[in-house]
Design a protein around this motif. Sequence first.
Motif, short mmCIF file in Angstrom:
data_model
loop_
_atom_site.label_atom_id
_atom_site.label_comp_id
_atom_site.label_asym_id
_atom_site.label_seq_id
_atom_site.Cartn_x
_atom_site.Cartn_y
_atom_site.Cartn_z
N ARG A 23 0.83 -1.22 0.00
CA ARG A 23 0.00 0.00 0.00
C ARG A 23 0.86 1.26 0.00
O ARG A 23 0.53 2.26 -0.63
CB ARG A 23 -0.90 -0.04 1.23
CG ARG A 23 -2.06 0.93 1.18
CD ARG A 23 -3.16 0.40 0.31
NE ARG A 23 -4.14 1.43 0.04
CZ ARG A 23 -5.04 1.84 0.94
NH1 ARG A 23 -5.10 1.29 2.13
NH2 ARG A 23 -5.90 2.80 0.61
N GLU A 47 -15.62 5.33 8.98
CA GLU A 47 -14.95 5.10 7.70
C GLU A 47 -15.83 4.16 6.87
O GLU A 47 -16.11 3.03 7.28
CB GLU A 47 -13.55 4.49 7.88
CG GLU A 47 -12.84 4.36 6.52
CD GLU A 47 -11.45 3.76 6.57
OE1 GLU A 47 -11.00 3.31 7.66
OE2 GLU A 47 -10.82 3.72 5.50
N GLY A 49 -16.09 1.83 3.75
CA GLY A 49 -15.12 1.11 2.92
C GLY A 49 -13.79 1.02 3.65
O GLY A 49 -12.73 1.36 3.12
N CYS A 50 -13.84 0.51 4.89
CA CYS A 50 -12.64 0.48 5.76
C CYS A 50 -11.67 -0.62 5.39
O CYS A 50 -10.54 -0.64 5.87
CB CYS A 50 -13.07 0.30 7.21
SG CYS A 50 -13.95 -1.26 7.48
N GLY A 51 -12.09 -1.56 4.55
CA GLY A 51 -11.21 -2.66 4.17
C GLY A 51 -10.73 -3.44 5.38
O GLY A 51 -11.49 -3.72 6.31
N PHE A 55 -6.33 2.08 7.44
CA PHE A 55 -6.49 3.52 7.69
C PHE A 55 -7.14 3.77 9.05
O PHE A 55 -6.86 4.78 9.70
CB PHE A 55 -7.27 4.18 6.55
CG PHE A 55 -7.24 5.68 6.64
CD1 PHE A 55 -6.05 6.37 6.80
CD2 PHE A 55 -8.42 6.42 6.58
CE1 PHE A 55 -6.01 7.75 6.90
CE2 PHE A 55 -8.40 7.81 6.68
CZ PHE A 55 -7.20 8.47 6.84
N ASP A 72 -17.76 -2.00 5.83
CA ASP A 72 -17.32 -2.45 4.50
C ASP A 72 -18.20 -3.61 4.09
O ASP A 72 -18.85 -4.25 4.93
CB ASP A 72 -15.85 -2.88 4.54
CG ASP A 72 -15.18 -2.85 3.17
OD1 ASP A 72 -15.63 -3.60 2.27
OD2 ASP A 72 -14.23 -2.07 2.98
N ILE A 73 -18.21 -3.88 2.78
CA ILE A 73 -18.97 -5.03 2.28
C ILE A 73 -18.06 -6.25 2.08
O ILE A 73 -18.51 -7.29 1.65
CB ILE A 73 -19.66 -4.67 0.94
CG1 ILE A 73 -18.64 -4.13 -0.06
CG2 ILE A 73 -20.77 -3.66 1.18
CD1 ILE A 73 -19.19 -3.95 -1.47
N VAL A 112 -11.96 6.42 1.71
CA VAL A 112 -10.57 6.43 1.21
C VAL A 112 -10.35 5.31 0.20
O VAL A 112 -10.43 4.12 0.55
CB VAL A 112 -9.59 6.29 2.40
CG1 VAL A 112 -8.16 6.19 1.91
CG2 VAL A 112 -9.74 7.49 3.34
N ASP A 113 -10.09 5.70 -1.04
CA ASP A 113 -9.82 4.73 -2.11
C ASP A 113 -10.95 3.73 -2.29
O ASP A 113 -10.73 2.54 -2.53
CB ASP A 113 -8.48 4.00 -1.87
CG ASP A 113 -7.29 4.92 -2.10
OD1 ASP A 113 -7.44 5.86 -2.91
OD2 ASP A 113 -6.24 4.72 -1.48
N VAL A 114 -12.16 4.24 -2.18
CA VAL A 114 -13.35 3.38 -2.28
C VAL A 114 -14.14 3.68 -3.56
O VAL A 114 -14.61 2.76 -4.24
CB VAL A 114 -14.26 3.58 -1.04
CG1 VAL A 114 -15.57 2.83 -1.20
CG2 VAL A 114 -13.54 3.13 0.23
N HIS A 117 -14.01 1.69 -6.63
CA HIS A 117 -14.48 0.30 -6.52
C HIS A 117 -16.01 0.21 -6.54
O HIS A 117 -16.55 -0.89 -6.59
CB HIS A 117 -13.98 -0.33 -5.22
CG HIS A 117 -12.51 -0.61 -5.20
ND1 HIS A 117 -11.92 -1.62 -5.94
CD2 HIS A 117 -11.49 0.00 -4.54
CE1 HIS A 117 -10.61 -1.64 -5.72
NE2 HIS A 117 -10.32 -0.65 -4.88
N VAL A 118 -16.69 1.35 -6.46
CA VAL A 118 -18.16 1.35 -6.39
C VAL A 118 -18.70 1.54 -7.81
O VAL A 118 -18.22 2.40 -8.55
CB VAL A 118 -18.65 2.50 -5.47
CG1 VAL A 118 -20.17 2.55 -5.43
CG2 VAL A 118 -18.09 2.35 -4.07
C1 LIG Z 1 -8.76 -0.11 -1.51
S1 LIG Z 1 -9.84 -0.64 -0.23
C2 LIG Z 1 -9.64 0.73 0.89
C3 LIG Z 1 -9.69 0.31 2.32
C4 LIG Z 1 -9.47 1.43 3.33
N1 LIG Z 1 -10.30 2.57 3.09
C5 LIG Z 1 -8.02 1.86 3.37
O1 LIG Z 1 -7.71 2.92 2.82
O2 LIG Z 1 -7.19 1.15 3.93
C6 LIG Z 1 -11.47 -0.35 -0.92
C7 LIG Z 1 -12.59 -0.94 -0.09
O3 LIG Z 1 -13.85 -0.42 -0.53
C8 LIG Z 1 -14.81 -1.42 -0.25
N2 LIG Z 1 -16.07 -1.13 -0.94
C9 LIG Z 1 -16.36 -1.21 -2.25
N3 LIG Z 1 -17.64 -0.86 -2.48
C10 LIG Z 1 -18.17 -0.53 -1.26
C11 LIG Z 1 -19.47 -0.09 -0.83
N4 LIG Z 1 -20.48 0.09 -1.69
N5 LIG Z 1 -19.66 0.13 0.50
C12 LIG Z 1 -18.64 -0.05 1.37
N6 LIG Z 1 -17.39 -0.47 1.01
C13 LIG Z 1 -17.18 -0.71 -0.29
C14 LIG Z 1 -14.12 -2.69 -0.70
O4 LIG Z 1 -14.74 -3.84 -0.17
C15 LIG Z 1 -12.70 -2.46 -0.20
O5 LIG Z 1 -12.51 -3.04 1.07
#
Ligand SMILES: C[S@@+](CC[C@H](N)C(=O)[O-])C[C@H]1O[C@@H](n2cnc3c(N)ncnc32)[C@H](O)[C@@H]1O
Length: 210
Positions: A23, A47, A49-51, A55, A72-73, A112-114, A117-118
Amino acid sequence: MGIGSAIRHRLGRWEIPAANAYRGRFINLADLATTLASISSPKRILEIGCGEGAFGEELLRVFPSADYLGIDICPEPGRLFRGDDSRAEFRKMLSTDLLAEKPEPFDLVAIVDVVHHVSEDLRGVVLRDAAALTAPTGLLAVKEWEKGTGLSHLVAYTADRYVTGDKDVRFLDGPELSNLLAEGLPEFEIVCETRIPPRRNNVLFALRRP
Ligand SMILES: C[S@@+](CC[C@H](N)C(=O)[O-])C[C@H]1O[C@@H](n2cnc3c(N)ncnc32)[C@H](O)[C@@H]1O
């Protein structure tokens, strides 16, 4: 499962250092947290999308008296979190489901960085949920990897597409990001827009209600 997940699960005690090193090639999360600490002093942090919790760890480090909820999902939100777990909670859920629980609003909501991915049709929903979950005087922080034409963007795209295994990943360029925030968060104004090391592609938008 992406190539990255398959390999990482076999690393055992080396998984966290390997994940942090990977990362860190793209974003310095400690710098991002320090930047947020320079413009906010939250007691309650969300947060979206906390992964795996990377973070979240940084947020609890720079905000030593704050409580943190990460949602997160993904299968196991916060799986690699090693911070102060007396102040952290992780839940597998959508922001819409959290909103339906009518929680006390949060002083800081971080995404953050989410966004990349959506799926495009859901990005507005996530932003509207985030807005509704942010306290009237709270800060909403959206950090994204801005699409570029250089080698670092190609590497980031390849990593997100093939290492994480997200075949729907789609990055936005600068104007697309600005439009998304203007349309998705009409009641907010940008109070800080800045870049986070080590790559200029890392753009942070911090927003508040006027
Ligand atoms: C690159 S990771 C970032 C994790 C964390 N924010 C960090 O910076 O360490 C992106 C995350 O977004 C999540 N994600 C994607 N779509 C989402 C949604 N609709 N709701 C919540 N989380 C979501 C993914 O499951 C993934 O864990």
